[in-house]
Every structure is written in C-alpha cells, then in structure tokens.
Design an enzyme around this catalytic site. Structure first.
Site, PDB file in Angstrom:
ATOM      1  N   PHE A 239       0.823  -1.222   0.000  1.00  0.00           N
ATOM      2  CA  PHE A 239       0.000   0.000   0.000  1.00  0.00           C
ATOM      3  C   PHE A 239       0.853   1.267   0.000  1.00  0.00           C
ATOM      4  O   PHE A 239       0.396   2.327   0.425  1.00  0.00           O
ATOM      5  CB  PHE A 239      -0.976  -0.006   1.185  1.00  0.00           C
ATOM      6  CG  PHE A 239      -1.777  -1.276   1.266  1.00  0.00           C
ATOM      7  CD1 PHE A 239      -2.710  -1.573   0.285  1.00  0.00           C
ATOM      8  CD2 PHE A 239      -1.566  -2.191   2.274  1.00  0.00           C
ATOM      9  CE1 PHE A 239      -3.426  -2.763   0.324  1.00  0.00           C
ATOM     10  CE2 PHE A 239      -2.273  -3.387   2.326  1.00  0.00           C
ATOM     11  CZ  PHE A 239      -3.210  -3.669   1.355  1.00  0.00           C
ATOM     12  N   ALA A 513       0.894  -3.718 -13.444  1.00  0.00           N
ATOM     13  CA  ALA A 513       0.295  -4.639 -14.420  1.00  0.00           C
ATOM     14  C   ALA A 513       0.706  -4.290 -15.846  1.00  0.00           C
ATOM     15  O   ALA A 513       1.156  -5.153 -16.602  1.00  0.00           O
ATOM     16  CB  ALA A 513      -1.226  -4.624 -14.281  1.00  0.00           C
ATOM     17  N   LEU A 608      -6.974  -7.874 -17.237  1.00  0.00           N
ATOM     18  CA  LEU A 608      -6.161  -9.061 -17.510  1.00  0.00           C
ATOM     19  C   LEU A 608      -6.743 -10.309 -16.866  1.00  0.00           C
ATOM     20  O   LEU A 608      -6.666 -11.400 -17.415  1.00  0.00           O
ATOM     21  CB  LEU A 608      -4.737  -8.827 -16.976  1.00  0.00           C
ATOM     22  CG  LEU A 608      -4.033  -7.666 -17.673  1.00  0.00           C
ATOM     23  CD1 LEU A 608      -2.939  -7.096 -16.797  1.00  0.00           C
ATOM     24  CD2 LEU A 608      -3.482  -8.123 -19.007  1.00  0.00           C
ATOM     25  N   LYS A 679      -4.506  -0.495 -18.429  1.00  0.00           N
ATOM     26  CA  LYS A 679      -4.327   0.658 -17.540  1.00  0.00           C
ATOM     27  C   LYS A 679      -4.261   0.146 -16.099  1.00  0.00           C
ATOM     28  O   LYS A 679      -4.413  -1.041 -15.859  1.00  0.00           O
ATOM     29  CB  LYS A 679      -5.493   1.626 -17.687  1.00  0.00           C
ATOM     30  CG  LYS A 679      -5.555   2.309 -19.041  1.00  0.00           C
ATOM     31  CD  LYS A 679      -6.440   3.507 -18.926  1.00  0.00           C
ATOM     32  CE  LYS A 679      -6.915   3.984 -20.260  1.00  0.00           C
ATOM     33  NZ  LYS A 679      -7.823   5.127 -20.116  1.00  0.00           N
ATOM     34  N   GLY A 682      -4.846  -0.585  -9.361  1.00  0.00           N
ATOM     35  CA  GLY A 682      -4.468  -0.771  -7.954  1.00  0.00           C
ATOM     36  C   GLY A 682      -4.908   0.369  -7.057  1.00  0.00           C
ATOM     37  O   GLY A 682      -5.124   0.179  -5.859  1.00  0.00           O
ATOM     38  N   GLU A 683      -5.011   1.542  -7.608  1.00  0.00           N
ATOM     39  CA  GLU A 683      -5.359   2.698  -6.779  1.00  0.00           C
ATOM     40  C   GLU A 683      -6.686   3.336  -7.157  1.00  0.00           C
ATOM     41  O   GLU A 683      -7.225   4.139  -6.404  1.00  0.00           O
ATOM     42  CB  GLU A 683      -4.211   3.719  -6.845  1.00  0.00           C
ATOM     43  CG  GLU A 683      -2.980   3.172  -6.124  1.00  0.00           C
ATOM     44  CD  GLU A 683      -1.697   3.916  -6.425  1.00  0.00           C
ATOM     45  OE1 GLU A 683      -1.370   4.038  -7.619  1.00  0.00           O
ATOM     46  OE2 GLU A 683      -1.025   4.340  -5.484  1.00  0.00           O
TER      47      GLU A 683
HETATM   48 MO1  MOS Z   1       1.467   2.862  -4.147  1.00  0.00          MO
HETATM   49  S1  MOS Z   1       1.031   4.269  -2.715  1.00  0.00           S
HETATM   50  O1  MOS Z   1       2.468   3.668  -5.247  1.00  0.00           O
HETATM   51  O2  MOS Z   1       2.104   1.493  -3.449  1.00  0.00           O
END
Ligand code: MOS
Length: 716
Positions: A239, A513, A608, A679, A682-683
C-alpha cells in the site's frame, strides 16, 4: 489451442501462486531459512525533539545471547543527506543512528542484536537513554499553521484567472475538508534478513520495488549497486509503505556487517506507526464557481499538510482538481508544516484518495446549491482533454461509468431532498462520486526461458525483478506468457522479486500490471520471433512453440524483451476512470450508520484477470470506506507519540462494516496506453469512495460531513 483461451489474458483464472500461499510454502522475507541467523530489535526514542545525552548499554549487554548493542556511538558512518528538507523518493538513502539528535517520537536510537528474537526484544528494553528535550518540538498541526512553507517541488499550478472565474460564477462553494493521519498496515510486517559476504550484501526484504531497494542500500553504504542483491519474492501487502527502503532495513544491513552474521529485523506492529511511513493530515480548502446552468467557471484546491523536519513529502492532493473537469480557471497550491513526526510518504492513491474526497464532496455541495442532479452536473463538465497537460486523454469513459453505474445502482430512486427517504428510524441516502487515477507505464525488462520437456511440451519461465504485493502479478504475467507463447498457463512459471532478474519499475503507482505484462509480452514475442528467424520461418506462419524448438533442433531457448512507453503515449494523458455509488442508512437518533451497498464502475483498459482485478477494486473500496468509518491516527499532543498504535485502537473495516459490493469493468482496450491496452487499477478503487459515502450521508441526513473519519457522534 483451446487451452490458451482458458488461461490467456482476460480469463478469470485462480492465482497461480495461491496454493503456495495458503499452504505456507510461499516464503515471505522473514521466512527464508538463512543459516546462522541472529535477530535484532530496534529501539525507539521517547521524545519528539532533542538530544540523547547519555546511553547505558551495560544491562542489555550482560544478557544471555546478546551480541551487540548498536547506537549512534558505535554505528557505521553512512551517507547522510546533503541538505535540509531533502525530497523523499523510492530510492532514497536511509541513514540511521548517525547522531545524538532526535527528530520525532519513535525515531530509531538503537538496535540490539541477539541469538534469538526474544533475547533481542528483552534486552532492547534494558538499554537506558537520557535525553535533553527541546521544548520547540512541533507536534500540534492546528497550532502550527504559521510555520507552513511552500514546498520546493514546483507543484503549484494555475491556468486561466481564478478571480475572474469566481466573478463570472452565479454560485460559489468555499469549504475546507480535513483528513487525518492514516497508516497503511499490510498484513505482513516490514522485515529483512541481511547478510554480508566478501563485501557484498544479500537481503531478503519485503519491498515493493526491488531495484530501488538495491540503490538505497548501495548508496547508503557507498558500495557498488552490483554488490547488492535484494530478494522480495512474496510481499504480504504494501500500500505504499514498502515502496522505499525504511531504516530498519539499513540497521539490519549494518548490524550484519558488525556481528558478521545474517541479521533479521522484523518491525513490530507498533513500529509500523512510527517507522514505516504514513499518510499525513491534510486540510484542503476548495473553491468552486459555477453558472446557474451548471457550467464550472473556477476551481481551486489549496492543501495544507505536514512533513518532517528533515525530509520533504507532499501528497499531491490537487492532482484530480487539475484534470477531472472542464474548468478554464484553475489553481492548485500546497503548503507544508515541518513537524516533529516521521516523514509521511505515499499511501494507496497518494493525492487521489484524499484529494478526491475534497473535490467530489465540493462538487456534491455545488450540485445541491444548483439544485442539479450530481451526475448531470459532472457530465455537464466532462472533458476529453486534459486541460492541465493540454493534451487529449488516451481514453476517458467517465460519463459511461456514471451512466452505467446510475442504471445498475437504481439512481433514479434517489430523493433529491435530504431526510425524505426513511424506513423507521433509518434515514436513507444515495451518494455518487467520480474517480480518476493516473495510469503510468514504465520501462520494463523481462526474460523468458523455454524448455522442451520429455513429454513434448514446452515449459516457459518468465523472470523479472517485479513484485507481487498481493495484487496478482504472478498470475497476470503467467497469463500473458500463455497468450503470447500460445501454451497453457500450467506450462508457465513466473519468477519475481530478485534483483538478479531483469529490471522493472516495481509495484507502485498502479503501473505494475501494464509494465510487467508488456515486458513479459516483449520477451515472449522476441522468443517466438528469434526461433522463427533462425529457421527462416515467416513471422506470420502459425507454428506451435514445441515445433519451433524441434525445427531449431534445440531443447532450450532464452530471449529477453523490453517494453516502454511509445512516443504516442507521451502525447496523451493516460488515466483510469471510475464512478462510485453508495447507499447508507443512518440511525436518526444515534448517528450510527451502515454502508448498505456500493457499486463501482471502472474504465481501466484491458482487464487481464477479472478475478484479481475484482480483488483490487473491492480492496480499494474497503480502504476508502475505512477512511470514512474509522481510520485515524491520533497524535498525543504533549509528547508527540501516536495514541493509536495497535489494531486495538487503529480501526479498519471488517466484513460486517462492508456492503454488498458490485464491481463493473467497462470493456475497453487502450492501445495508446500500451500494446496490450492495459491501464492501472491498484489505486483507482480507493479513489473518491470517501466522497460517495459522505455524499450519501448528506443525502440521508442533510448534514455535510467535511472531516474524516465520520464517526456517529458527528451525526447527532
Ligand atoms: Mo502505491 S502508494 O504507489 O504502493
């Protein structure tokens, strides 16, 4: 080959490393059976600012098993920062135990090395420090505004004329939104086992970015980078906290050199509050101007945060405000208060997670003032051009996310007037917010090794130094190899997280990714091309991989590949987009509230693996919900320690807190972003979730919640 259709890119296959994890066979940093290993425990300062005046190590040194007590007095001299307020980066040096100065409560002031973990922990408590406290310690954010300065990173921005924009507006919203210090608490504690052999460092370390970790170690100890090897094969969550190499890791490397044995340091959960980064407190002032018809005329976003007294970190909270809407007059500014608290650093969606809470709450406030539906208001101000960078978005399906989400969620049933949707004691509210997250993609090297097995099948091994921080990197890379080599995923092995492997940007910033998979793709394409070229087989001729090796009369073949952003990529702004919908029920008497359901629609390029992608989004939504319902790190105002320093008092959402979650990915391939159309996700999932919940609470109660977390007493 129909097997490939089942295991290639886009299929919801199970995690390829899943069984290793659930059977305990996946080795995390502290689990490598390194021979002759000893343990070390860091000691934390108990003042926020001042000097160590004396240290008594005699009791600790007498204990069974204790090998060494290391403090600034006997520590190795390391590279230190050349200037005050050095900007912290992911490959920053991490000097530690270099002087008697204390800069924050909890800063490492010593380390005890012992034969066992328990001996090290016990002896660490016996080291006596005397301090001379400096009463000028800055630990109260609210009372230290006058100390704020403009950070040197040049991120202040403006376009058009903010004052003119405001004067053209029929309606103005001017509000301040507060978010507290928050901590990332990956399940796996930060850990390292470090050793030296012939002047070379070997480190098993829980890191998101292996290459940057080798740079940090080599530059802190002033040794060549090639003499440092870092292995981070499995990472139990990061994180952002494991992007850079923290000081426990440097202490372990130093201790290993001093005692001449491998040293393990595992940071405690309490030390994860003081020593492994955090999201800092933000005070965000928004000003929005709009015409009566909903046209935005002005938008400004001023952020006041804090950094430490020796390093600079600024969370880019205003990022979203520069690019999300079609507003000609725009201003984004930052100010930082140097405080005697550890240096903050990136926590999931740094900038967007907090910035979108302010922006998307303020947008909701403006829609309410205009008596406009908040979705219509956002759609009215949509843009296909990134006005900040002055270039088009590679793809932007934000309007589609909002419309499809509205349909799926049943937005038409929303009551415009707060407090009018009731069920017994419950006040029911619907909220919406728009999300955007930069989708970077970076140069990535990868290697593929092909082996023709006795059974006639080809086994492929992909290597790169990239990491899997729980996100599914192993799986999507295996799927990529399966796709581009046209072999089933069972015939693919993926080896990650070793600095001996080809260099990648590591896992961070939602670029993992796209970078890893395009890197793997390039290696696989080169392998197939090489095998064909060797035998003069036309590239467009369809020949199975095993047959290619046979025709080459070889049993093994290696190829490397590199992928990087194209020139076209640089001409566009590449972002993922999304929309969050949320229904909350608020008890009108107690202020207790429940998140009843959430719908997230994402436009994030090629998905994916829908299963791992879904995991990323629900994880993000949960972390976003945590910002609203519970998460807050409280600074003790006299001493500067954190009051919240375990999971008993730093609360995160549990299953009971979370809603029925519906995640929708719009079918999309963004070929401008990269060849595979990927794209980042994760965030994206955490972005603007907090605003959707706060907006739903307003719709339920008519109470505007501008300070996170929103605890029930605020709603009474
Ligand atoms: Mo993220 S805050 O770039 O692991």
């Amino acid at each position: 080959m129909n097997t490939v259709k089942e295991s290639g890119v886009g299929q919801a296959i199970d995690r390829v490393e899943g069984h290793l994890k659930v059977t305990g066979k996946a080795k995390y940093a502290s689990e490598f059976p390194v021979e002759n290993k000893v343990y070390a425990q860091g000691i934390n300062s108990t003042i926020a600012k001042g000097e160590i005046v004396s240290i008594d190590t005699s009791q600790a040194e007498k204990q069974d098993g204790v090998l060494k007590v290391i403090t600034y007095k006997n520590a190795e001299k390391l590279k230190t920062f050349d200037k005050e307020m050095t900007a912290i980066g992911t490959d920053s040096i991490a000097p530690v135990l270099q002087s008697n100065k204390v800069n924050y409560y909890g800063e490492y002031v010593g380390l005890v090395v012992a034969e066992t973990f328990e001996q090290a922990q016990y002896a660490a408590r016996l080291v006596k420090f005397e301090y001379k406290k400096d009463p000028s310690a800055v630990i109260k954010f609210e009372e230290s505004r006058s100390k704020a300065y403009t950070p040197n990173n040049g991120s202040n921005y403006s376009r058009g004329d903010m004052q003119k924009g405001l004067s053209e507006a029929d309606m103005v919203v001017e509000q301040t939104y507060n978010t507290p210090i928050e901590h990332h608490h990956p399940m796996e504690l930060h850990a390292i086992i470090a050793s030296w052999e012939n002047g070379k460092v070997m480190a098993y370390a829980s890191q998101q970015m292996v290459d940057d970790a080798t740079i940090a170690i080599s530059s802190t100890f002033q040794i060549p980078k090639k003499d440092v090897r870092v292995v981070s094969a499995f990472v139990g969550g990061g994180f952002g906290s494991k992007l850079n190499l923290e000081r426990h890791a440097i202490m372990a490397v130093m201790a290993a050199k001093i005692v001449g044995r491998p040293v393990q340091v595992t940071v405690t959960r309490t030390q994860m509050f003081t020593n492994t980064g955090m999201r800092q407190q933000n005070e965000q002032k928004m000003r929005i101007g709009a015409k009566n018809d909903g046209t935005l005329t002005a938008l400004s976003h001023e952020t006041l945060s804090h950094t430490s007294t020796n390093m600079e970190y600024q969370e880019p909270c205003g990022m979203v405000s520069k690019m999300l809407y079609n507003v000609p007059n725009n201003e984004v500014t930052y100010k930082l208060i140097p405080m005697n608290i550890q240096t903050p650093f990136a926590m999931r969606a740094p900038g967007e997670a907090t910035g979108s809470f302010a922006l998307e709450s303020a947008m909701d406030e403006m829609a309410w003032k205009l008596k406009m539906d908040p979705i219509d208001f956002r759609i009215k101000n949509d843009t296909q051009t990134d006005l900040h960078e002055n270039r088009p978005f590679s793809s932007r399906l934000l309007v589609e996310c909002l419309r499809i989400g509205a349909d799926k969620f049943g937005w038409k049933d929303r009551k415009m007037e707060p407090g009018t949707n009731r069920k017994g004691n419950w006040l029911i509210g619907y909220g919406v917010s728009a999300a955007s997250r930069n989708s970077p993609y970076q140069k990535t090297y990868s290697k593929v090794i092909l082996d023709l097995e006795d059974d006639g099948k080809v086994h492929a091994t992909i290597q790169m130094d990239g990491t899997d921080i729980g996100t599914g990197s192993y799986t999507i890379i295996a799927q990529t190899a399966s796709e581009y080599l046209n072999i089933p995923v069972e015939q693919v092995s993926v080896e990650l997280g070793d600095s001996n492997f080809p260099v990648t940007p590591g896992s961070g910033g939602s670029w993992g990714a796209a970078s890893y998979c395009n890197g793997a793709r390039a290696a696989c394409e080169n392998a197939v091309k090489g095998l064909k070229d060797n035998r003069n087989i036309p590239q467009d001729e369809d020949v199975a991989l095993a047959e290619l090796l046979k025709r080459n009369q070889i049993k093994t073949f290696e190829a490397e590949g590199m992928a990087e952003p194209s020139k076209e990529f640089e001409e566009y702004s590449v972002f993922s987009f999304g929309a969050n919908f949320c229904e909350v029920w608020v008890d009108k008497d107690t202020g207790m509230y429940r998140i009843k359901r959430m719908v997230n629609v994402g436009s994030a390029g090629k998905i994916l693996n829908p299963k791992t992608a879904y995991g990323q989004i629900i994880g993000g939504l949960t972390m976003g919900a945590g910002m609203v319902i519970a998460e807050k790190t409280q600074v003790e105002p006299n001493f500067g320690n954190f009051i919240t320093r375990s999971f008993a008092d730093y609360h995160v959402p549990v299953n009971l807190d979370m809603a029925n979650i519906d995640v929708v990915f719009l079918p999309e391939e963004d070929k401008i972003a990269n060849k595979m159309g990927i794209k980042g996700i994760g965030e994206l999932g955490i972005t603007s979730v907090a605003a959707s919940i706060a907006n739903a609470i307003f719709n339920a109660t008519g109470k505007r919640m501008r300070d996170l977390p929103i605890t029930p007493e605020k709603l009474i």
